[in-house]
Design a protein around this motif. Structure first.
Motif, PDB file in Angstrom:
ATOM      1  N   ALA A 184     -15.473 -12.399  25.846  1.00  0.00           N
ATOM      2  CA  ALA A 184     -16.062 -12.128  24.542  1.00  0.00           C
ATOM      3  C   ALA A 184     -15.471 -10.843  23.970  1.00  0.00           C
ATOM      4  O   ALA A 184     -14.664 -10.160  24.611  1.00  0.00           O
ATOM      5  N   LYS A 185     -15.878 -10.507  22.765  1.00  0.00           N
ATOM      6  CA  LYS A 185     -15.337  -9.313  22.117  1.00  0.00           C
ATOM      7  C   LYS A 185     -15.702  -8.042  22.863  1.00  0.00           C
ATOM      8  O   LYS A 185     -14.962  -7.067  22.860  1.00  0.00           O
ATOM      9  N   ASP A 186     -16.890  -8.049  23.503  1.00  0.00           N
ATOM     10  CA  ASP A 186     -17.321  -6.846  24.200  1.00  0.00           C
ATOM     11  C   ASP A 186     -16.917  -6.830  25.669  1.00  0.00           C
ATOM     12  O   ASP A 186     -17.326  -5.959  26.430  1.00  0.00           O
ATOM     13  N   GLY A 187     -16.142  -7.826  26.124  1.00  0.00           N
ATOM     14  CA  GLY A 187     -15.667  -7.818  27.496  1.00  0.00           C
ATOM     15  C   GLY A 187     -15.813  -9.179  28.163  1.00  0.00           C
ATOM     16  O   GLY A 187     -15.998 -10.201  27.495  1.00  0.00           O
ATOM     17  N   TYR A 210     -22.158  -8.420  33.862  1.00  0.00           N
ATOM     18  CA  TYR A 210     -22.040  -8.262  32.416  1.00  0.00           C
ATOM     19  C   TYR A 210     -21.136  -7.068  32.128  1.00  0.00           C
ATOM     20  O   TYR A 210     -21.135  -6.082  32.869  1.00  0.00           O
ATOM     21  N   PRO A 211     -20.394  -7.117  31.047  1.00  0.00           N
ATOM     22  CA  PRO A 211     -19.490  -6.004  30.720  1.00  0.00           C
ATOM     23  C   PRO A 211     -20.247  -4.814  30.124  1.00  0.00           C
ATOM     24  O   PRO A 211     -21.311  -4.964  29.534  1.00  0.00           O
TER      25      PRO A 211
END
Length: 293
Positions: free
Chosen positions: A8-11, A67-68
């Protein structure tokens, strides 16, 4: 093991599952039959069938996820998904489910030919079935652990009888009539150490009666039959949950006992066949009476 990586965009999000299981079953069945020819016109017999079944499954499962957190902030700590450094989280579960079944079936019959034109058959049956299951579950996430034990058992007794009579009017015409009766009594209980599920107990009492009359005939290439059948059925049950509250079904009274009754009368039409042709006049008249209380 199975893993899924989601970018995803956040990792990157990582999800994984590792599961191991084992099945085990032992099955034993026994059958005994005895037949006696009392004469050329009379035969009696008895039969017993027994079944013993033990089986179950043990399973271990591990789920993990990460989770990032690219900013290095503890944004997911409230959901207990990962620490600020994106540390992997684990969830372990171990369960075992074992079942035991015991059943017995007894049958007694008498076949008789009283004369050239008159014969009868009588069957008596008794069956008993007993089941029990247990399922201990252990769940662990980090330093937290929860253990749950689910158990259930049931016992059923079934009694039944049936008789049939055949009266030959001539070589091409006959009348058949007979009746059936059965009684089923059962009880059981399910319980769980989890507060939300608790304990439930139930009882059942079912009776059924039936009677029929049938005529069969032939003429040339044609044969036909017509008849009437009556059925009566009644079921009583009660179910009690933890705390003493009991509920029934249709027609339940203050004790929580439910009663359901049904009666049916069916008049069958005429069915004939012969010479490559076939004639059906079925359906006739059927009367149902259903009630509670």
């Amino acid at each position: 093991p199975q893993e899924a990586l989601v970018r995803a965009k956040d990792g990157e999000y990582l999800f994984g599952t590792d599961r191991h299981g084992k099945n085990k079953a032992n099955y034993n069945a026994t059958e005994l039959n005895f037949d006696w020819l009392l004469s050329k016109q009379h035969e009696v017999g008895i039969q017993w069938e027994g079944l013993w079944l033990n089986g179950g499954r043990s399973e271990k499962q591990q789920q993990y996820y990460r989770y990032p957190n690219p900013a290095g902030e503890d944004t997911n700590s409230e959901m207990k998904l990962s620490d600020a450094d994106g540390e992997m989280k684990y969830f372990d579960a171990e369960s075992q489910q074992w079942g035991h079944q015991r059943s017995h079936h007894f049958n007694l019959f008498h076949l008789a030919k009283w004369s050239k034109h008159f014969s009868s058959q009588i069957y008596l049956d008794y069956a008993r079935n007993k089941d029990s299951d247990s399922q201990p579950i252990t769940e662990k996430e980090g330093s937290e652990m929860q253990e749950t034990l689910n158990r259930s058992n049931s016992n059923y007794d079934i009694y039944s009888g049936r008789f049939e009579v055949k009266q030959l009017i001539s070589d091409k015409h006959s009348i058949n009539y007979g009746g059936e009766w059965s009684l089923m009594e059962g009880k059981g209980k399910t319980e769980s150490s989890a507060d939300m599920l608790g304990t439930t107990e139930y009882k059942n009492h079912d009776t059924k009666t039936a009677a029929y009359l049938q005529y069969q005939g032939e003429a040339g290439r044609w044969s036909w039959w017509a008849g009437i059948r009556y059925e009566g059925w009644q079921m009583q049950w009660v179910e009690c949950v933890a705390g003493g509250a009991c509920i029934g079904g249709v027609g339940s009274d203050d004790s929580g006992v439910g009663v359901h009754q049904k009666r049916r009368l069916g008049v069958v039409g005429v069915q004939g066949q012969g010479g490559g042709s076939e004639l059906d006049v079925l359906g006739g008249v059927r009367i149902n009476v259903v009630g509670g209380g």
